[in-house]
Design an enzyme around this catalytic site. Sequence first.
Site, short mmCIF file in Angstrom:
data_model
loop_
_atom_site.label_atom_id
_atom_site.label_comp_id
_atom_site.label_asym_id
_atom_site.label_seq_id
_atom_site.Cartn_x
_atom_site.Cartn_y
_atom_site.Cartn_z
N HIS A 182 0.87 -1.20 0.00
CA HIS A 182 0.00 0.00 0.00
C HIS A 182 0.90 1.24 0.00
O HIS A 182 1.78 1.34 -0.83
CB HIS A 182 -0.94 -0.10 1.20
N ASP A 185 2.61 5.72 -6.74
CA ASP A 185 3.80 5.60 -5.90
C ASP A 185 5.10 5.56 -6.71
O ASP A 185 6.16 5.92 -6.18
CB ASP A 185 3.71 4.36 -5.00
N HIS A 204 -2.29 -2.31 -9.51
CA HIS A 204 -3.31 -1.70 -8.65
C HIS A 204 -4.50 -2.65 -8.59
O HIS A 204 -4.83 -3.29 -9.60
CB HIS A 204 -3.77 -0.34 -9.22
C1 SDX Z 1 -1.54 2.14 -3.27
O1 SDX Z 1 -6.26 0.57 -3.28
C2 SDX Z 1 -5.79 1.83 -3.46
O2 SDX Z 1 -6.50 2.71 -3.94
C3 SDX Z 1 -4.34 2.07 -2.99
C4 SDX Z 1 -3.72 3.42 -3.44
C5 SDX Z 1 -4.33 4.60 -2.71
O3 SDX Z 1 -4.25 5.73 -3.25
O4 SDX Z 1 -4.84 4.39 -1.56
O5 SDX Z 1 -3.84 3.59 -4.83
C6 SDX Z 1 -2.23 3.48 -3.05
O6 SDX Z 1 -1.45 1.37 -2.36
C7 SDX Z 1 -1.07 1.79 -4.66
C8 SDX Z 1 -0.45 0.37 -4.75
C9 SDX Z 1 0.96 0.40 -4.17
N1 SDX Z 1 1.54 -0.94 -4.07
C10 SDX Z 1 2.51 -1.38 -4.88
O7 SDX Z 1 2.99 -0.72 -5.81
C11 SDX Z 1 3.04 -2.76 -4.51
C12 SDX Z 1 3.24 -3.59 -5.78
N2 SDX Z 1 1.94 -3.85 -6.32
C13 SDX Z 1 1.37 -5.19 -6.13
O8 SDX Z 1 1.69 -5.79 -4.92
C14 SDX Z 1 -0.09 -5.25 -6.57
O9 SDX Z 1 -0.17 -4.67 -7.80
C15 SDX Z 1 -1.16 -4.68 -5.67
C16 SDX Z 1 -1.06 -5.20 -4.28
C17 SDX Z 1 -1.08 -3.19 -5.65
C18 SDX Z 1 -2.51 -5.08 -6.26
O10 SDX Z 1 -2.47 -6.42 -6.32
P1 SDX Z 1 -3.74 -7.36 -6.63
O11 SDX Z 1 -4.91 -6.63 -7.11
O12 SDX Z 1 -3.93 -8.23 -5.42
O13 SDX Z 1 -3.22 -8.14 -7.87
P2 SDX Z 1 -2.34 -9.43 -7.77
O14 SDX Z 1 -1.24 -9.30 -6.74
O15 SDX Z 1 -3.28 -10.58 -7.64
O16 SDX Z 1 -1.61 -9.45 -9.18
C19 SDX Z 1 -2.26 -9.95 -10.34
C20 SDX Z 1 -1.11 -10.46 -11.22
C21 SDX Z 1 -0.21 -11.44 -10.46
O17 SDX Z 1 0.36 -12.31 -11.44
P3 SDX Z 1 0.06 -13.91 -11.26
O18 SDX Z 1 0.59 -14.29 -9.89
O19 SDX Z 1 -1.46 -14.02 -11.36
O20 SDX Z 1 0.80 -14.54 -12.40
O21 SDX Z 1 -0.26 -9.37 -11.60
C22 SDX Z 1 1.03 -9.56 -11.02
C23 SDX Z 1 0.88 -10.60 -9.90
O22 SDX Z 1 2.10 -11.31 -9.73
N3 SDX Z 1 1.45 -8.29 -10.43
C24 SDX Z 1 2.71 -7.90 -10.33
C25 SDX Z 1 2.65 -6.65 -9.70
N4 SDX Z 1 1.37 -6.34 -9.44
C26 SDX Z 1 0.64 -7.37 -9.87
N5 SDX Z 1 3.88 -8.48 -10.71
C27 SDX Z 1 5.00 -7.78 -10.45
N6 SDX Z 1 5.03 -6.59 -9.85
C28 SDX Z 1 3.88 -5.99 -9.46
N7 SDX Z 1 3.91 -4.81 -8.86
#
Ligand code: SDX
Length: 416
Positions: free
Chosen positions: A252, A357, A299
């Site tokens: 997050h 971010d 996201h």
């Molecule tokens: C914020 O919710 C909000 O509004 C939050 C926010 C706000 O203003 O309050 O916008 C602020 O928190 C933004 C997000 C910041 N976090 C990150 O940048 C951390 C890295 N991001 C990931 O951990 C991920 O993208 C999440 C947690 C943000 C969202 O994840 P989801 O919706 O649970 O999606 P997922 O993890 O299930 O991913 C789906 C696929 C996966 O591949 P498979 O395992 O299915 O093969 O996409 C891949 C993931 O591995 N993936 C990524 C990735 N994000 C998703 N792969 C590599 N790097 C990434 N960052």
Amino acid sequence: MGVVSGSPASVSASGGGGGGGAADKQAAFAKGLEGVIGGQTGVCSIEQDKLIYRGYEIHDLAEHATFEEVAFLLLEGHKPSPAELARFKAEVVAERALHPAATAFIESAGGWLASGRAVPMDVLRTAVSILGHTDVDCQDNSPSANLRKAKRLLAKIPTIIGHMQCVIDGRAIIGRELGGAPDLDHAANLLYLMTGKRPSKDEAKVMDVSLILYAEHEFNASTFTTRVIAGTLSDMHSAVAGGIGALKGPLHGGANEMAMEMLKEIVKDIGEDGIGSAKVDAWMEQAFVSKRKLMGFGHRVYRNGDHRAGILMGLGKKMAGTLTGTFGGLPALKWFALGEQVQGIMLAKKKIFPNVDFPCGMTYFTMRIPVPQYTPIFVAARITGWAAHISEQHADNRLIRPLSIYTGPALKKWNG
Ligand code: SDX
């Protein structure tokens, strides 16, 4: 708790709050509450094609509003008139200074911060709790008391951040009596509190827009946390302390710090000359192979990109183009060149877009803001969204209490 159409049906609790049958529960189960509508709100709307704060679109706000105007919009519910804005700003400036007990705690936290036992987000969380002890309205959840508390938290969180940075740097605390420079606007004063220097107009503007972009984002994890806590009729300071705990996580808000650390790691591994070369592709490929989550990307809601990322990338890069000197050993624009290359690879290979971010990391880094203060600054903005949601929850409340599917041992006798 309702669910979106086309997703699992909601499970109606039967009688005293029990759940439906196992099949109904399984059908309604959504891990991480993905796709589940957890409530209604008039504060913010996130769509794939737009982000709106109380009816105003984020590009419009970033271009035409100031953070103080957006804070008023979120907290008081409408665009302020010039007179309303002047009153609001004066109220917030008057509340910037901390209670001596909060300042004393921050001064005592230097050892924990230096040892790494505590990071700035932890100290901020504790300091906010102390602000609760020193706030006469702490136990009052009425709309007027919540608004007064929201303005005090808005005013004081930058002061906590600034005092913390002075303690980390071993410098005398700036703004002990007044909470900074009364003539400086909110964003500029935050930077002044951290450095003791009055920021340039450009730096103040970029910080101001970043606070607008970070201010609010509907039912994200930390905001939902604050609503769950407010939903028990607990107080605003308790809810905000919970929100800080949630925002700290690298999935997050903590991602803005981790995104910059990731770029620094890439430069350490490939060298400055590697920027722009296939070495970046190779580094990314290795990350993909090891299933590494790349910070600042992806996201839960946005599938075609985060509306805020492009705004901050453009602003940060424009400011970087005016900077001389080096930042972490590189010219400012080199960090943005690397960032754009990483973004391009993520999109081409994974179809994953940057979130707000990612550009935040590069932008704050080239403003010489210490990386561990990035997420506390996110809090300095998001306190406006959290407070708006806490007040909204208190005003039209229903305890937030979802169901679960039991996966533990079958029923057995204790003395069986
Ligand atoms: C914020 O919710 C909000 O509004 C939050 C926010 C706000 O203003 O309050 O916008 C602020 O928190 C933004 C997000 C910041 N976090 C990150 O940048 C951390 C890295 N991001 C990931 O951990 C991920 O993208 C999440 C947690 C943000 C969202 O994840 P989801 O919706 O649970 O999606 P997922 O993890 O299930 O991913 C789906 C696929 C996966 O591949 P498979 O395992 O299915 O093969 O996409 C891949 C993931 O591995 N993936 C990524 C990735 N994000 C998703 N792969 C590599 N790097 C990434 N960052």
